[in-house]
Design a protein around this motif. Sequence first.
Motif, PDB file in Angstrom:
ATOM      1  N   LEU A   9       0.578  -1.087   0.079  1.00 41.93           N
ATOM      2  CA  LEU A   9       0.020  -0.094   0.062  1.00 41.93           C
ATOM      3  C   LEU A   9       0.979   1.334  -0.139  1.00 41.93           C
ATOM      4  O   LEU A   9       1.542   1.516   0.811  1.00 41.93           O
ATOM      5  CB  LEU A   9      -0.947  -0.004   1.283  1.00 41.93           C
ATOM      6  N   LYS A  10       0.476   1.889  -0.907  1.00 43.50           N
ATOM      7  CA  LYS A  10       1.279   3.302  -1.181  1.00 43.50           C
ATOM      8  C   LYS A  10       0.292   4.315  -1.354  1.00 43.50           C
ATOM      9  O   LYS A  10      -0.350   4.236  -2.629  1.00 43.50           O
ATOM     10  CB  LYS A  10       2.621   3.192  -2.274  1.00 43.50           C
ATOM     11  N   ASP A  11       0.420   5.457  -0.585  1.00 45.52           N
ATOM     12  CA  ASP A  11      -0.612   6.583  -0.946  1.00 45.52           C
ATOM     13  C   ASP A  11      -1.956   5.967  -1.246  1.00 45.52           C
ATOM     14  O   ASP A  11      -2.786   6.414  -2.084  1.00 45.52           O
ATOM     15  CB  ASP A  11      -0.143   7.368  -2.059  1.00 45.52           C
ATOM     16  N   GLY A  12      -2.644   4.968  -0.510  1.00 45.49           N
ATOM     17  CA  GLY A  12      -3.736   4.325  -0.868  1.00 45.49           C
ATOM     18  C   GLY A  12      -4.064   3.655  -1.851  1.00 45.49           C
ATOM     19  O   GLY A  12      -5.105   3.120  -1.974  1.00 45.49           O
ATOM     20  N   VAL A  50       1.466  -4.784   3.177  1.00 51.68           N
ATOM     21  CA  VAL A  50       2.796  -3.757   3.725  1.00 51.68           C
ATOM     22  C   VAL A  50       2.244  -2.376   3.642  1.00 51.68           C
ATOM     23  O   VAL A  50       1.810  -1.916   2.485  1.00 51.68           O
ATOM     24  CB  VAL A  50       3.935  -4.116   3.007  1.00 51.68           C
ATOM     25  N   ASP A  51       2.303  -1.648   4.439  1.00 50.79           N
ATOM     26  CA  ASP A  51       2.184  -0.287   4.527  1.00 50.79           C
ATOM     27  C   ASP A  51       3.354   0.434   4.228  1.00 50.79           C
ATOM     28  O   ASP A  51       4.162   0.664   5.299  1.00 50.79           O
ATOM     29  CB  ASP A  51       1.557   0.102   5.642  1.00 50.79           C
ATOM     30  N   LEU A  52       3.821   0.565   3.009  1.00 49.94           N
ATOM     31  CA  LEU A  52       5.118   1.157   2.481  1.00 49.94           C
ATOM     32  C   LEU A  52       5.034   2.450   3.203  1.00 49.94           C
ATOM     33  O   LEU A  52       6.315   2.926   3.521  1.00 49.94           O
ATOM     34  CB  LEU A  52       4.965   1.055   1.050  1.00 49.94           C
ATOM     35  N   ASN A  53       4.284   3.419   2.956  1.00 46.23           N
ATOM     36  CA  ASN A  53       4.434   4.475   3.712  1.00 46.23           C
ATOM     37  C   ASN A  53       4.731   4.542   5.064  1.00 46.23           C
ATOM     38  O   ASN A  53       5.481   5.254   5.791  1.00 46.23           O
ATOM     39  CB  ASN A  53       3.103   5.554   3.475  1.00 46.23           C
ATOM     40  N   GLY A  54       4.050   3.619   5.768  1.00 43.03           N
ATOM     41  CA  GLY A  54       4.211   3.427   7.260  1.00 43.03           C
ATOM     42  C   GLY A  54       5.672   2.984   7.427  1.00 43.03           C
ATOM     43  O   GLY A  54       6.265   3.293   8.588  1.00 43.03           O
ATOM     44  N   ALA A  57       7.746   5.880   7.484  1.00 46.48           N
ATOM     45  CA  ALA A  57       7.622   6.917   8.418  1.00 46.48           C
ATOM     46  C   ALA A  57       7.514   6.407  10.047  1.00 46.48           C
ATOM     47  O   ALA A  57       7.460   7.290  10.938  1.00 46.48           O
ATOM     48  CB  ALA A  57       6.060   7.523   8.316  1.00 46.48           C
ATOM     49  N   GLY A  58       7.476   5.020  10.094  1.00 45.68           N
ATOM     50  CA  GLY A  58       7.649   4.441  11.585  1.00 45.68           C
ATOM     51  C   GLY A  58       6.114   4.707  12.124  1.00 45.68           C
ATOM     52  O   GLY A  58       6.042   4.601  13.477  1.00 45.68           O
ATOM     53  N   GLU A  59       5.110   4.759  11.302  1.00 41.27           N
ATOM     54  CA  GLU A  59       3.859   4.759  11.925  1.00 41.27           C
ATOM     55  C   GLU A  59       2.832   4.406  10.896  1.00 41.27           C
ATOM     56  O   GLU A  59       3.013   4.774   9.678  1.00 41.27           O
ATOM     57  CB  GLU A  59       3.427   6.198  12.507  1.00 41.27           C
ATOM     58  N   PRO A  60       1.548   3.880  11.086  1.00 42.37           N
ATOM     59  CA  PRO A  60       0.624   3.660  10.114  1.00 42.37           C
ATOM     60  C   PRO A  60       0.303   5.038   9.229  1.00 42.37           C
ATOM     61  O   PRO A  60       0.049   5.982   9.623  1.00 42.37           O
ATOM     62  CB  PRO A  60      -0.722   3.218  11.222  1.00 42.37           C
ATOM     63  N   LYS A  61      -0.007   4.444   8.032  1.00 42.71           N
ATOM     64  CA  LYS A  61      -0.272   5.650   6.916  1.00 42.71           C
ATOM     65  C   LYS A  61      -1.382   5.440   5.818  1.00 42.71           C
ATOM     66  O   LYS A  61      -1.781   6.110   5.180  1.00 42.71           O
ATOM     67  CB  LYS A  61       0.972   6.115   6.418  1.00 42.71           C
ATOM     68  N   ASN A  62      -1.722   4.132   5.945  1.00 40.87           N
ATOM     69  CA  ASN A  62      -2.710   3.632   4.990  1.00 40.87           C
ATOM     70  C   ASN A  62      -3.824   2.809   5.969  1.00 40.87           C
ATOM     71  O   ASN A  62      -4.578   1.932   5.374  1.00 40.87           O
ATOM     72  CB  ASN A  62      -2.265   2.506   4.110  1.00 40.87           C
ATOM     73  N   LEU A  63      -4.334   3.535   7.015  1.00 37.66           N
ATOM     74  CA  LEU A  63      -5.267   2.757   7.846  1.00 37.66           C
ATOM     75  C   LEU A  63      -6.623   2.696   7.126  1.00 37.66           C
ATOM     76  O   LEU A  63      -7.523   1.818   7.386  1.00 37.66           O
ATOM     77  CB  LEU A  63      -5.570   3.790   8.989  1.00 37.66           C
ATOM     78  N   GLU A  64      -6.965   3.761   6.356  1.00 37.47           N
ATOM     79  CA  GLU A  64      -8.098   3.854   5.592  1.00 37.47           C
ATOM     80  C   GLU A  64      -8.487   2.360   4.673  1.00 37.47           C
ATOM     81  O   GLU A  64      -9.365   2.063   4.747  1.00 37.47           O
ATOM     82  CB  GLU A  64      -8.587   5.071   4.969  1.00 37.47           C
ATOM     83  N   GLN A  65      -7.300   2.336   3.880  1.00 38.11           N
ATOM     84  CA  GLN A  65      -7.392   1.434   2.752  1.00 38.11           C
ATOM     85  C   GLN A  65      -7.244  -0.084   3.920  1.00 38.11           C
ATOM     86  O   GLN A  65      -8.043  -0.992   3.438  1.00 38.11           O
ATOM     87  CB  GLN A  65      -6.345   1.404   2.243  1.00 38.11           C
TER      88      GLN A  65
END
Length: 232
Positions: A9-12, A50-54, A57-65
């Motif tokens: 997952l990258k940018d949703g 895999v939350d690639l942005n996360g 960043a070291g934290e969740p970034k694609n929670l909505e998806q």
Amino acid sequence: MTIFPAIDLKDGKAVRLTKGLMESAKIYSDTPWELVKTFEEMGAKWVHLVDLNGAFAGEPKNLEQIRAIRENCNVKLQLGGGIRDEATIQRYLELGIDRLILGSIALRDPEFVKSMAAKYPIVVGIDAIDGYVAVEGWGEVSSMRATDLARAFADAGVEAIICTDVGRDGTLSGVNVDFTLEIARASGIPTIASGGVKDDSDIVALQKSGEVSGVIIGKAFYEGRINLNNFF
């Protein structure tokens, strides 16, 4: 041997990278949950997320998806990327994720990972470049050999180890069977191969080894190199 179709997952969006480089991202779907549903309908028992942005960043970034995937799909989900503390683990488990992958933190703070594995369904992700552990979204290579890190978790209670040969990831150049077996033998833990799967022959080779518990398949499926219906 369990087949894990993979979604990054990258940018949703659902993407795949080449050798972990974010700028290499190729988009395969704007609606990741529909892709997971496709895998479920094909017969997959697990999907690897895999939350690639996360991861960077070291934290969740694609929670909505991730939430949409869980709400719309019944397949089991294992998720990694940016999970660095117990609060994040609890948050994902409450969301309905079946097990969590701890990667960079496994090198930085192995005792934390062991304590989490005693309470939660934890998988250790070991990513390697030329045999050495890579962390922080593969942007940094440590001085520790991947097999030594695997050995450190031999009796830690983790459910599995995912080992990725970063140099092969997303290249369709063939899975590194020898590396996977080294990790499996060093740890004595169910080991999941990742990185470079090109076609059916890779899956067959891993199955024949008798020592690999699973394999993660991404680009080979998306590029039409492998028919997952043959393995579910």
